[in-house]
Structures are given as structure tokens and as C-alpha cells.
Write a protein that holds these residues in place. Structure first.
Motif, mmCIF file in Angstrom:
data_model
loop_
_atom_site.group_PDB
_atom_site.id
_atom_site.type_symbol
_atom_site.label_atom_id
_atom_site.label_comp_id
_atom_site.label_asym_id
_atom_site.label_seq_id
_atom_site.Cartn_x
_atom_site.Cartn_y
_atom_site.Cartn_z
ATOM 1 N N GLY A 196 -10.898 -15.245 6.028
ATOM 2 C CA GLY A 196 -10.860 -16.318 5.042
ATOM 3 C C GLY A 196 -9.508 -16.535 4.412
ATOM 4 N N SER A 197 -8.458 -16.093 5.087
ATOM 5 C CA SER A 197 -7.070 -16.269 4.639
ATOM 6 C C SER A 197 -6.730 -15.514 3.357
ATOM 7 N N VAL A 198 -7.629 -14.667 2.872
ATOM 8 C CA VAL A 198 -7.340 -13.967 1.614
ATOM 9 C C VAL A 198 -7.670 -12.477 1.654
ATOM 10 N N THR A 199 -8.428 -12.009 2.635
ATOM 11 C CA THR A 199 -8.946 -10.635 2.621
ATOM 12 C C THR A 199 -8.615 -9.908 3.920
ATOM 13 N N ALA A 200 -8.235 -8.634 3.794
ATOM 14 C CA ALA A 200 -7.987 -7.795 4.966
ATOM 15 C C ALA A 200 -8.442 -6.376 4.678
ATOM 16 N N ALA A 201 -9.016 -5.739 5.703
ATOM 17 C CA ALA A 201 -9.404 -4.331 5.610
ATOM 18 C C ALA A 201 -8.357 -3.509 6.341
ATOM 19 N N VAL A 202 -7.796 -2.512 5.667
ATOM 20 C CA VAL A 202 -6.721 -1.716 6.255
ATOM 21 C C VAL A 202 -7.078 -0.240 6.233
ATOM 22 N N SER A 203 -6.462 0.494 7.151
ATOM 23 C CA SER A 203 -6.652 1.936 7.223
ATOM 24 C C SER A 203 -5.318 2.619 6.985
ATOM 25 N N CYS A 204 -5.287 3.523 5.998
ATOM 26 C CA CYS A 204 -4.043 4.208 5.634
ATOM 27 C C CYS A 204 -3.960 5.578 6.289
ATOM 28 N N ALA A 205 -2.751 6.109 6.348
ATOM 29 C CA ALA A 205 -2.533 7.409 6.989
ATOM 30 C C ALA A 205 -3.060 8.564 6.156
ATOM 31 N N THR A 206 -3.107 8.389 4.835
ATOM 32 C CA THR A 206 -3.587 9.447 3.950
ATOM 33 C C THR A 206 -4.655 8.899 3.011
ATOM 34 N N GLU A 207 -5.477 9.799 2.487
ATOM 35 C CA GLU A 207 -6.544 9.406 1.581
ATOM 36 C C GLU A 207 -6.093 9.459 0.130
ATOM 37 N N ALA A 208 -6.675 8.588 -0.665
ATOM 38 C CA ALA A 208 -6.573 8.745 -2.116
ATOM 39 C C ALA A 208 -7.603 9.799 -2.513
ATOM 40 N N SER A 209 -7.343 10.488 -3.586
ATOM 41 C CA SER A 209 -8.265 11.556 -3.998
ATOM 42 C C SER A 209 -9.378 11.040 -4.909
ATOM 43 N N GLU A 210 -9.401 9.727 -5.112
ATOM 44 C CA GLU A 210 -10.405 9.143 -5.990
ATOM 45 C C GLU A 210 -10.723 7.730 -5.532
ATOM 46 N N THR A 211 -11.823 7.213 -6.031
ATOM 47 C CA THR A 211 -12.203 5.842 -5.724
ATOM 48 C C THR A 211 -11.377 4.876 -6.565
ATOM 49 N N ILE A 212 -10.868 3.844 -5.907
ATOM 50 C CA ILE A 212 -10.079 2.809 -6.581
ATOM 51 C C ILE A 212 -10.832 1.493 -6.446
ATOM 52 N N SER A 213 -11.034 0.821 -7.562
ATOM 53 C CA SER A 213 -11.828 -0.409 -7.543
ATOM 54 C C SER A 213 -11.069 -1.561 -8.195
ATOM 55 N N SER A 214 -10.819 -2.601 -7.404
ATOM 56 C CA SER A 214 -10.208 -3.854 -7.898
ATOM 57 C C SER A 214 -8.962 -3.596 -8.736
ATOM 58 N N ALA A 215 -8.071 -2.789 -8.204
ATOM 59 C CA ALA A 215 -6.821 -2.471 -8.911
ATOM 60 C C ALA A 215 -5.684 -3.340 -8.374
ATOM 61 N N ALA A 216 -4.782 -3.728 -9.251
ATOM 62 C CA ALA A 216 -3.621 -4.510 -8.834
ATOM 63 C C ALA A 216 -2.802 -3.717 -7.815
ATOM 64 N N ALA A 217 -2.261 -4.428 -6.818
ATOM 65 C CA ALA A 217 -1.532 -3.751 -5.748
ATOM 66 C C ALA A 217 -0.465 -4.670 -5.163
ATOM 67 N N GLU A 218 0.415 -4.078 -4.374
ATOM 68 C CA GLU A 218 1.420 -4.838 -3.647
ATOM 69 C C GLU A 218 1.706 -4.126 -2.332
ATOM 70 N N ILE A 219 2.288 -4.838 -1.388
ATOM 71 C CA ILE A 219 2.661 -4.246 -0.103
ATOM 72 C C ILE A 219 4.135 -4.552 0.163
ATOM 73 N N PHE A 220 4.775 -3.676 0.941
ATOM 74 C CA PHE A 220 6.176 -3.887 1.287
ATOM 75 C C PHE A 220 6.473 -3.301 2.660
ATOM 76 N N GLN A 221 7.600 -3.724 3.216
ATOM 77 C CA GLN A 221 8.094 -3.197 4.487
ATOM 78 C C GLN A 221 9.553 -2.794 4.324
ATOM 79 N N ALA A 222 9.817 -1.500 4.443
ATOM 80 C CA ALA A 222 11.190 -0.992 4.377
ATOM 81 C C ALA A 222 11.582 -0.273 5.665
ATOM 82 N N GLU A 223 10.601 -0.015 6.540
ATOM 83 C CA GLU A 223 10.849 0.669 7.817
ATOM 84 C C GLU A 223 10.622 -0.320 8.953
#
Length: 335
Positions: free
Chosen positions: A125-152
Motif C-alpha cells: 500500500g505504498s506505506v508499510t513494509a515488514a523487515v527482518s533485522c540481524a539482531t533482536e530487541a530485548s523488548e516489545t516495541i509498539s508504534s514508536a517513532a523511527a528512521e532508516i539510513f544507509q551509510a554502508e
């Protein structure tokens, strides 16, 4: 390219040194073996030295960080996040020849943690993506502000060594890094900064973030930019070219002078003559070819007294302000 030789031409030149007739195709086992010998000789000759005819120049457009996202991870799989960006999200925002990292700025515990995103599902829908990270967070995160970047960034497979990088005609600090050094070691979370490029670090092989419905591309040489780009800056870089392997009769060896190609053929012919004819006297041909190549390389560099070092137009130095650990030519993580 000024010089270009097809694989078939090179195989026939090897055959002539063995006093065999030319062939119209590369299909017999012996000719395929000759092609293997040519590829081995190319690797030995062209990758063992920095030949000036292999210098190339290219450009790279960096990606600015993307803000305005909301992140929620899965209670059952804490390394899986759903990202939503009401202003719009494209698959290129996540997937490409670069490593995408996620920073959950709205989380008290993870506002300075750059999660590496391994892969992403297609954008919905041009607004949502499901991603898989290399490491886990130790807690549940719900609707938190976020950003993404590329430096590598993952350089093309034809890039062997990067020797110079500039931004807006200003030379950036360039450092070589040990292959095992991770992004977090180069840029600890508290020092994560954003802005125009000041330095680049090159070393190690890596793969970019890829579509979960596909697979990762082959690993390529890694270039890390600091600070983290906040806009689509364009870098110019100079590098030594890695010649692709010859795989078919029409594959070409481009940009290599004929006198160097002739010695590559001599080395390949030596391998074929010693294996197929048991002509061990042919080893002298290979030895002479290697000596000649050393002389060619020495002559191609000229005299050091004839070389002039040209600085920036303003007479200034490289960009390395604000980070004391960036020193040109330094190796990080090496022995």
C-alpha cells in the motif's frame, strides 16, 4: 576501450604457442582448459600489481536518511519489525546495493541503536513494509517513532581497490579497514552523526539489504561513509578495475595493452604445455614472461621525481574535521 581481445582470440593464441590449429569455438575440454589457464593468468598478472591502465573513475549517489516512520516489532520474533510511513515508502528506501539500518528514535532503550535490516518484504500500500533485522530487541516495541539510513555501500564487483574519493571536488579522508570490523565498531552509537560526507572507509566484503522474496546478491567490497548521509550526496571515486572472468568465446578482455596480453598468453601457454605435453622446459617461457611483466610495471610507473602531487584548488587538505580517529591510510582492526 582502446584494446579488446575476445576469449576465442586468446585461446587460439595459446593454441598457436602449442603449434595447434585455430578453432572456431570453445567447446572441447582442452580448449576449455586453455580458457581456465587464461583466467588464472589474468588473475595473477592483473591483480598482483596496480597497473595504471586499470585506473577507472565512477560516481556514487548516496541516500539521505528517511524519517517519519513508525516501528512495531513482533512479540514472538523481536527482530521482525513492521514499518509504516504515512508520507510514502518505496522498496528502494530499504533494498539496494547498500545496508539499511533502523533506529527506533522513539524508544528509550533503542534510540541510539542502529539495527541492521537483513531483508524486507515488498512494500504494501505504498506505506508499510515488514523487515527482518540481524539482531533482536530485548523488548516489545509498539508504534514508536523511527528512521532508516544507509551509510554502508556495496561497490560493483569490478572494483578491486579504491584509491581516492571526492565530494564537490574536495578529497575526502580515505582509510582502509580490516574485513572483520563491524559498523558499530567504526561508529559507536553515541557518536552517530548525520551530514555531508567527510570520510570513507573501505574494506571487507558485505551484501546489501535484499528482498525477502529473493536472495542476497554476491558479496562486494564495502564502503562506509561518515557522517551518515542526510541527503543524496554524489561522490566521485577512483579505483583499480577487476577484470571479469572470461566465460564464453565472445567474452572480452578490455583495456589491457597488447604487450601485457602477450605475456598473459605466455603464462597460460606454459600451464597448458606442462600439463598436456609434459613439456617442463616451457616453464622458462612462463618465468621470462613474469620477468618482463615486472619490468613493464616498473617502467609504467616512471620516475618518482617526475611525479607531482596536486592538492585541492583552495590549497586545503582533506575533509576530516570532527573525528580524530580518521587518518588517511590508517588500517583499523589490522594486526
Amino acid at each position: 576501450m582502446a584494446f579488446s581481445f575476445t576469449a576465442l582470440q586468446l585461446v587460439n593464441r595459446v593454441r598457436r604457442r602449442r603449434r595447434l590449429d585455430d578453432v572456431a569455438s570453445i567447446s572441447k575440454v582442452e580448449d576449455l582448459a586453455a580458457l581456465d589457464s587464461i583466467n588464472n593468468a589474468m588473475e595473477e598478472v592483473l591483480s598482483s600489481e596496480r597497473w595504471e591502465f586499470d585506473l577507472r573513475r565512477a560516481q556514487m549517489t548516496l541516500r539521505g536518511r528517511l524519517t517519519g516512520l513508525v516501528a512495531t516489532n513482533s512479540p514472538s520474533v523481536l527482530s521482525s519489525f513492521v514499518l509504516v510511513r504515512s508520507a510514502g515508502l518505496e522498496i528502494a528506501d530499504l533494498v539496494g546495493d547498500y545496508v539499511t539500518r533502523l533506529v527506533v528514535t522513539g524508544s528509550t532503550d533503542y534510540s541510539q541503536t542502529a539495527f541492521r535490516i537483513n531483508n524486507s518484504n515488498p512494500v504494501l500500500g505504498s506505506v508499510t513494509a515488514a523487515v527482518s533485522c540481524a539482531t533482536e530487541a530485548s523488548e516489545t516495541i509498539s508504534s514508536a517513532a523511527a528512521e532508516i539510513f544507509q551509510a554502508e555501500y556495496i561497490l560493483p564487483e569490478t572494483v578491486r581497490d579504491v584509491v581516492r574519493v571526492t565530494y564537490q571536488q574536495e578529497t575526502l579522508a580515505l582509510e582502509q579497514i580490516d574485513p572483520v570490523v563491524e559498523f558499530d565498531e567504526m561508529h559507536p552509537s553515541p557518536s552517530l552523526e548525520y551530514g555531508a560526507p567527510q570520510s570513507v572507509s573501505v574494506g571487507g566484503l558485505d551484501v546489501g539489504t535484499y528482498l525477502a522474496t529473493g536472495s542476497a546478491d554476491p558479496a562486494g567490497l564495502r564502503m562506509v561513509v561518515w557522517p551518515v548521509p542526510d541527503d543524496a550526496y554524489v561522490l566521485d571515486y577512483t579505483y583499480y578495475y577487476r577484470h571479469p572472468e572470461l566465460t564464453t568465446a565472445t567474452s572480452t578482455l578490455d583495456g589491457v595493452p597488447p604487450n601485457v596480453v602477450s605475456k598473459i598468453v605466455d603464462i597460460a601457454a606454459t600451464q597448458m604445455k606442462t600439463f598436456y605435453e609434459k613439456d617442463y622446459g616451457a616453464l622458462a617461457l612462463g618465468a621470462e614472461a613474469r620477468r618482463s611483466l615486472q619490468d613493464m610495471h616498473r617502467r609504467s610507473k616512471g620516475q618518482s621525481a617526475d611525479r607531482k602531487i596536486i592538492g585541492n584548488w583552495e590549497g586545503g587538505g582533506s575533509r576530516h574535521i570532527g573525528r580524530g580517529s580518521i587518518l588517511g591510510g590508517r588500517t583499523i582492526g589490522g594486526v
